[in-house]
Design a protein around this motif. Structure first.
Motif, PDB file in Angstrom:
ATOM      1  N   SER A   1     -28.921  -0.613  11.653  1.00 22.70           N
ATOM      2  CA  SER A   1     -27.868   0.399  11.808  1.00 22.70           C
ATOM      3  C   SER A   1     -27.964   1.455  10.714  1.00 22.70           C
ATOM      4  CB  SER A   1     -26.487  -0.273  11.760  1.00 22.70           C
ATOM      5  OG  SER A   1     -26.321  -1.161  12.849  1.00 22.70           O
ATOM      6  N   ALA A   2     -28.192   1.009   9.481  1.00 18.41           N
ATOM      7  CA  ALA A   2     -28.268   1.951   8.361  1.00 18.41           C
ATOM      8  C   ALA A   2     -29.442   2.898   8.511  1.00 18.41           C
ATOM      9  CB  ALA A   2     -28.374   1.185   7.040  1.00 18.41           C
ATOM     10  N   GLU A   3     -30.603   2.349   8.876  1.00 15.63           N
ATOM     11  CA  GLU A   3     -31.821   3.157   8.881  1.00 15.63           C
ATOM     12  C   GLU A   3     -31.990   3.959  10.166  1.00 15.63           C
ATOM     13  OE1 GLU A   3     -35.103   4.952   7.404  1.00 15.63           O
ATOM     14  OE2 GLU A   3     -33.737   3.611   6.320  1.00 15.63           O
ATOM     15  N   LEU A   4     -31.775   3.326  11.325  1.00 14.71           N
ATOM     16  CA  LEU A   4     -32.083   3.971  12.595  1.00 14.71           C
ATOM     17  C   LEU A   4     -30.904   4.742  13.187  1.00 14.71           C
ATOM     18  CD1 LEU A   4     -34.235   1.186  14.325  1.00 14.71           C
ATOM     19  CD2 LEU A   4     -34.985   3.124  12.912  1.00 14.71           C
ATOM     20  N   ALA A   5     -29.698   4.190  13.058  1.00 12.86           N
ATOM     21  CA  ALA A   5     -28.546   4.822  13.701  1.00 12.86           C
ATOM     22  C   ALA A   5     -27.825   5.822  12.805  1.00 12.86           C
ATOM     23  CB  ALA A   5     -27.551   3.740  14.154  1.00 12.86           C
ATOM     24  N   LEU A   6     -27.884   5.628  11.489  1.00 13.66           N
ATOM     25  CA  LEU A   6     -27.079   6.467  10.586  1.00 13.66           C
ATOM     26  C   LEU A   6     -27.936   7.375   9.715  1.00 13.66           C
ATOM     27  CD1 LEU A   6     -24.527   3.700   9.565  1.00 13.66           C
ATOM     28  CD2 LEU A   6     -24.079   5.662  11.054  1.00 13.66           C
ATOM     29  N   ARG A   7     -28.722   6.790   8.816  1.00 16.92           N
ATOM     30  CA  ARG A   7     -29.457   7.595   7.846  1.00 16.92           C
ATOM     31  C   ARG A   7     -30.619   8.356   8.482  1.00 16.92           C
ATOM     32  NH1 ARG A   7     -29.580   4.129   4.132  1.00 16.92           N
ATOM     33  NH2 ARG A   7     -31.484   3.055   4.701  1.00 16.92           N
ATOM     34  N   GLY A   8     -31.365   7.697   9.362  1.00 12.61           N
ATOM     35  CA  GLY A   8     -32.524   8.338   9.968  1.00 12.61           C
ATOM     36  C   GLY A   8     -32.196   9.646  10.658  1.00 12.61           C
ATOM     37  N   PRO A   9     -31.251   9.644  11.619  1.00 11.66           N
ATOM     38  CA  PRO A   9     -30.888  10.904  12.278  1.00 11.66           C
ATOM     39  C   PRO A   9     -30.365  11.956  11.319  1.00 11.66           C
ATOM     40  CG  PRO A   9     -30.077   9.029  13.533  1.00 11.66           C
ATOM     41  CD  PRO A   9     -30.589   8.478  12.236  1.00 11.66           C
ATOM     42  N   ALA A  10     -29.661  11.531  10.264  1.00 14.72           N
ATOM     43  CA  ALA A  10     -29.095  12.490   9.318  1.00 14.72           C
ATOM     44  C   ALA A  10     -30.181  13.194   8.510  1.00 14.72           C
ATOM     45  CB  ALA A  10     -28.119  11.784   8.384  1.00 14.72           C
ATOM     46  N   LEU A  11     -31.292  12.492   8.256  1.00 17.17           N
ATOM     47  CA  LEU A  11     -32.330  13.058   7.395  1.00 17.17           C
ATOM     48  C   LEU A  11     -33.478  13.701   8.169  1.00 17.17           C
ATOM     49  CD1 LEU A  11     -32.617  10.219   4.715  1.00 17.17           C
ATOM     50  CD2 LEU A  11     -31.305  12.341   4.572  1.00 17.17           C
ATOM     51  N   THR A  12     -33.525  13.451   9.479  1.00 17.59           N
ATOM     52  CA  THR A  12     -34.664  13.930  10.262  1.00 17.59           C
ATOM     53  C   THR A  12     -34.801  15.439  10.236  1.00 17.59           C
ATOM     54  OG1 THR A  12     -34.572  12.008  11.735  1.00 17.59           O
ATOM     55  CG2 THR A  12     -35.721  13.972  12.548  1.00 17.59           C
ATOM     56  N   ASP A  13     -33.718  16.146  10.488  1.00 21.12           N
ATOM     57  CA  ASP A  13     -33.761  17.609  10.596  1.00 21.12           C
ATOM     58  C   ASP A  13     -33.217  18.308   9.353  1.00 21.12           C
ATOM     59  OD1 ASP A  13     -34.790  17.459  13.220  1.00 21.12           O
ATOM     60  OD2 ASP A  13     -32.770  17.089  13.991  1.00 21.12           O
ATOM     61  N   GLY A  14     -33.197  17.597   8.242  1.00 17.24           N
ATOM     62  CA  GLY A  14     -32.654  18.202   7.025  1.00 17.24           C
ATOM     63  C   GLY A  14     -31.186  17.895   6.880  1.00 17.24           C
ATOM     64  N   LEU A  15     -30.813  17.415   5.712  1.00 18.57           N
ATOM     65  CA  LEU A  15     -29.437  16.973   5.480  1.00 18.57           C
ATOM     66  C   LEU A  15     -28.499  18.160   5.370  1.00 18.57           C
ATOM     67  CD1 LEU A  15     -27.889  14.302   4.978  1.00 18.57           C
ATOM     68  CD2 LEU A  15     -28.149  14.739   2.542  1.00 18.57           C
ATOM     69  N   SER A  16     -27.362  18.085   6.077  1.00 19.77           N
ATOM     70  CA  SER A  16     -26.330  19.116   5.999  1.00 19.77           C
ATOM     71  C   SER A  16     -25.005  18.450   5.678  1.00 19.77           C
ATOM     72  CB  SER A  16     -26.232  19.881   7.322  1.00 19.77           C
ATOM     73  OG  SER A  16     -25.773  19.031   8.355  1.00 19.77           O
ATOM     74  N   ALA A  17     -23.996  19.272   5.422  1.00 20.20           N
ATOM     75  CA  ALA A  17     -22.679  18.732   5.076  1.00 20.20           C
ATOM     76  C   ALA A  17     -22.124  17.858   6.197  1.00 20.20           C
ATOM     77  CB  ALA A  17     -21.720  19.879   4.771  1.00 20.20           C
ATOM     78  N   ALA A  18     -22.467  18.181   7.442  1.00 26.54           N
ATOM     79  CA  ALA A  18     -21.966  17.404   8.575  1.00 26.54           C
ATOM     80  C   ALA A  18     -22.557  15.994   8.613  1.00 26.54           C
ATOM     81  CB  ALA A  18     -22.287  18.131   9.880  1.00 26.54           C
ATOM     82  N   ASP A  19     -23.658  15.784   7.915  1.00 25.44           N
ATOM     83  CA  ASP A  19     -24.319  14.476   7.918  1.00 25.44           C
ATOM     84  C   ASP A  19     -23.818  13.543   6.819  1.00 25.44           C
ATOM     85  OD1 ASP A  19     -26.125  15.151  10.040  1.00 25.44           O
ATOM     86  OD2 ASP A  19     -27.311  16.298   8.595  1.00 25.44           O
ATOM     87  N   ILE A  20     -22.983  14.045   5.929  1.00 19.83           N
ATOM     88  CA  ILE A  20     -22.535  13.233   4.794  1.00 19.83           C
ATOM     89  C   ILE A  20     -21.777  11.983   5.222  1.00 19.83           C
ATOM     90  CG2 ILE A  20     -21.088  13.220   2.730  1.00 19.83           C
ATOM     91  CD1 ILE A  20     -23.752  14.707   2.480  1.00 19.83           C
ATOM     92  N   PRO A  21     -20.846  12.058   6.211  1.00 18.79           N
ATOM     93  CA  PRO A  21     -20.165  10.815   6.626  1.00 18.79           C
ATOM     94  C   PRO A  21     -21.132   9.739   7.112  1.00 18.79           C
ATOM     95  CG  PRO A  21     -18.972  12.728   7.450  1.00 18.79           C
ATOM     96  CD  PRO A  21     -20.258  13.242   6.879  1.00 18.79           C
ATOM     97  N   ALA A  22     -22.138  10.142   7.902  1.00 19.05           N
ATOM     98  CA  ALA A  22     -23.126   9.165   8.380  1.00 19.05           C
ATOM     99  C   ALA A  22     -23.925   8.592   7.214  1.00 19.05           C
ATOM    100  CB  ALA A  22     -24.062   9.825   9.392  1.00 19.05           C
ATOM    101  N   LEU A  23     -24.253   9.432   6.247  1.00 20.49           N
ATOM    102  CA  LEU A  23     -24.994   8.968   5.079  1.00 20.49           C
ATOM    103  C   LEU A  23     -24.186   7.939   4.298  1.00 20.49           C
ATOM    104  CD1 LEU A  23     -27.587   9.319   3.378  1.00 20.49           C
ATOM    105  CD2 LEU A  23     -26.348  11.061   2.061  1.00 20.49           C
ATOM    106  N   ARG A  24     -22.899   8.199   4.128  1.00 19.87           N
ATOM    107  CA  ARG A  24     -22.054   7.265   3.392  1.00 19.87           C
ATOM    108  C   ARG A  24     -21.884   5.953   4.158  1.00 19.87           C
ATOM    109  NH1 ARG A  24     -17.948  11.965   1.225  1.00 19.87           N
ATOM    110  NH2 ARG A  24     -18.940  12.249  -0.826  1.00 19.87           N
ATOM    111  N   LEU A  25     -21.774   6.031   5.484  1.00 18.42           N
ATOM    112  CA  LEU A  25     -21.703   4.805   6.280  1.00 18.42           C
ATOM    113  C   LEU A  25     -22.993   4.004   6.165  1.00 18.42           C
ATOM    114  CD1 LEU A  25     -19.895   5.931   9.564  1.00 18.42           C
ATOM    115  CD2 LEU A  25     -19.045   4.316   7.836  1.00 18.42           C
ATOM    116  N   SER A  26     -24.134   4.705   6.065  1.00 21.22           N
ATOM    117  CA  SER A  26     -25.405   3.995   5.904  1.00 21.22           C
ATOM    118  C   SER A  26     -25.451   3.253   4.570  1.00 21.22           C
ATOM    119  CB  SER A  26     -26.578   4.969   6.013  1.00 21.22           C
ATOM    120  OG  SER A  26     -26.762   5.724   4.823  1.00 21.22           O
TER     121      SER A  26
END
Length: 216
Positions: free
Chosen positions: A38-63
């Motif tokens: 869940s951390a790598e594939l569902a949360l962090r991976g998608p957040a980092l794939t296209d470059g991290l933005s402010a909208a990705d921070i909640p997913a990063l913290r959940l990861s």
């Protein structure tokens, strides 16, 4: 029929204790698999794939939270495996436990670095922290790869499925080779990624066996 006086007799309480330990190990392994993927594939991976933005921070913290759950379960599993397998070979069981705990320490240190990404958004430091976290993860997986090789030896004389030891040994080589490739020759990493399917299959097989087995 007379029994061999030199044959060790295992009491019912010992069998039950080992069975309970296997159930605990299986439960902890299930937590590790679910939280880690869940951390790598569902949360962090998608957040980092296209470059991290402010909208990705909640997913990063959940990861980070999912990885923390994984690490706590990993520490518990290291201890349970040692208690379960020291009857096979105490030195190897101890080495496997230490390697697993060292892996947890390295990954935990990487999480500290990753937790600084939201604080450094928009600066040149954020991608550096992401890369350092990935490097720490890879170093941890090298240790885990060696752990898998030792676990393969420890499970050989047990009632584990025959294919499990070769699968663990193969997974160990994948973890070691994949992480070394990413650290030393990252351009070749994509060619090794399909081999990680063996690792997922192996850990799922080990988890199911631990949950369903009635003894070591």
């Amino acid at each position: 029929m007379p029994t061999d006086a030199h044959t060790p007799q295992i009491s019912d309480s010992t069998v039950q204790e080992r069975t309970n330990l296997m159930r605990r190990a299986g439960g902890l392994y299930l937590i590790i698999i679910l939280s880690g993927l869940s951390a790598e594939l569902a949360l962090r991976g998608p957040a980092l794939t296209d470059g991290l933005s402010a909208a990705d921070i909640p997913a990063l913290r959940l990861s980070l939270l999912a990885d923390l759950v994984m690490l706590v379960a990993d520490v518990g599993l290291a201890v349970v495996f040692y208690r379960l397998l020291r009857c096979v070979n105490q030195s190897k069981a101890l080495a496997a436990m230490v390697l697993r705990l060292m892996q947890a320490g390295l990954i935990g240190g990487g999480l500290v670095l990753l937790s600084g990404v939201p604080l450094t958004m928009g600066s040149d430091l954020a991608p550096v922290l992401v890369e350092l976290h990935a490097n720490g993860y890879d170093l941890g997986l090298i240790l885990f790869g060696v752990n898998c090789l030792i676990m393969a030896q420890l499970l050989c004389p047990t009632r584990a499925p025959f294919v499990l030891s070769p699968m663990l040994a193969g997974s160990g080589l994948v973890y070691i080779g994949g992480s070394l490739t990413r650290l030393m020759a990252p351009g070749w990493s994509a060619t090794i990624e399909p081999a990680y399917l063996l690792c997922i299959l192996t850990e799922a097989t080990l988890c199911i066996w631990l949950l369903r087995s009635k003894g070591l």
